[in-house]
Scaffold this motif. Structure first.
Motif: not given
Length: 385
Positions: A53, A58-59, A106, A109-110, A169-173
């Motif tokens: 990941s 991540r997604r 995640i 990341d956020r 869930l969006p892509e967080t990276l």
């Protein structure tokens, strides 16, 4: 939801073990392998999914992992023999590992600072309470269906989570934050993280604290039912109350984040576990009554709600762009130490409290030593002073 995948894989199914043994005509050791296989899959899967990941985002990995977990759950429900079930449970564990490792990544990341510490408190309280509460839910399901129906329920849960991930869930990276490279890079990143005292010490502290909880989960039924004469229903009430205590302690930790240093909360949790373990050992040696034993067990288990979130936040603050790898290492140490420590609690006679109490006390005492070795500075990512 993702944080609960590991405990669901491991523990929802525990009350059904005798019925699996009866249906397949397999020995107890063979049926126990269906639990061990899931644990091995959870550990190996975290080592695989976490670094992937960091490289691919991540997604995608979490969708593939949860989807594989759902498919494996469906296959478990139709397994024709115990050895097929063991193999599928291994795959189910690998898929479920994606939920555990990527939930933490995640969040990292956020979120930063106090917000990250509070989010980790929620995740960690779920991770700590689910192993206690999942067998109770499994017992309720068995009153409505058989062991195959439990895996069918897990399949439905998996499909619902996949749908929720696709929806929310969006892509967080971002691509420019990803870590390129293959296995050599992954190994180098892992060695670099483990070489940092600021990462290694909270990870060890969490693993040792979780070892005390896992010892309770593994042996409390024998101690309280065989040793102290509780009925199965009474034991279920005690088990559930301790699970609620973990959740409440996790929420208490969330409220205190930003007001009290994370290292202080971590040490307080480990100290609480150690005190509870010491009282249990004294109760075993002195033949004290159940009215001393039950509160001491509550203190040990509830204190885990302070240990896990703050150790996680301290460790993940060191991750930077390697959050997936850091989360994987954290998870492997947690499950690995738990698996090594818990069997020691069963070395005595059936129902004997003393071995369980001594293992809890020893594990948390070592955890306190690890927490004492934490560097004085807390990174800004988790709310430094």
């Amino acid at each position: 939801m993702l944080s609960a995948f590991g405990p669901l894989s491991m523990d929802l199914y525990l009350p059904a073990l005798p019925s699996v043994e009866d249906e397949f005509g397999a020995g107890q050791s063979a049926v126990q392998l269906t639990v061990s296989a899931a644990a091995i899959g959870l550990a190996l899967g975290q080592l695989l999914v976490g670094p992937l990941s960091d490289r691919y985002g991540r997604r995608g990995p979490v969708l593939i992992g949860v989807g594989a977990w759902a498919v494996a759950s469906a296959l478990c429900a139709v397994a024709p023999d115990v050895w097929t079930l063991v193999a599928i449970r291994l795959l189910q564990g690998v898929g479920g590992a994606a939920g555990i490792v990527l939930a933490r990544a995640i969040v990292r990341d956020r979120l930063d600072g106090v917000a990250a510490a509070r989010a980790f408190a929620v995740l960690a309280s779920i991770m700590a309470a689910a192993p206690v509460l999942a067998p109770l839910a499994g017992g309720l399901l068995l009153s409505l269906t058989d062991w195959r129906g439990i895996f069918a329920a897990l399949f439905v849960i998996g499909l619902c989570v996949v749908g929720a991930l696709l929806w929310r869930l969006p892509e967080t990276l971002p691509r420019d934050h990803r870590v390129p490279g293959g296995l050599a890079t992954t190994l180098a990143n892992g060695r670099e993280l483990l070489g940092r005292r600021s990462f290694l010490t909270p990870v060890l502290a969490m693993g040792l604290g979780f070892g005390a909880l896992f010892t309770y989960i593994s042996h409390s039924a024998f101690v309280l039912q065989d040793g102290y004469g509780l009925s199965a229903q009474q034991f279920s009430l005690v088990f559930g109350a301790n699970g609620v205590g973990i959740v409440l302690a996790g929420q208490f930790s969330r409220v205190l984040a930003g007001r009290v240093r994370l290292r202080t909360l971590l040490r307080a949790g480990l100290a609480g576990q150690a005190v509870g373990g010491a009282v249990l050992a004294a109760a075993a040696l002195g033949g004290w009554s159940l009215w001393v034993v039950l509160p001491a067990m509550f203190v040990v288990t509830t204190s885990t709600g302070l240990v896990m979130p703050n150790a996680t936040a301290l460790g993940m603050a060191e991750a930077g762009r390697k959050a997936g790898t850091a989360s994987a290492l954290l998870g492997v140490v947690q499950f690995g130490l738990g698996a090594l420590i818990a069997p020691l609690g069963g070395l005595g006679a059936a129902g004997d409290l003393l071995p369980m109490a001594l293992v809890m006390l020893g594990s948390t005492s070592l955890g306190l030593l690890a927490a004492a070795a934490l560097p004085d500075r807390e990174r800004q990512a988790v709310g430094a002073d």
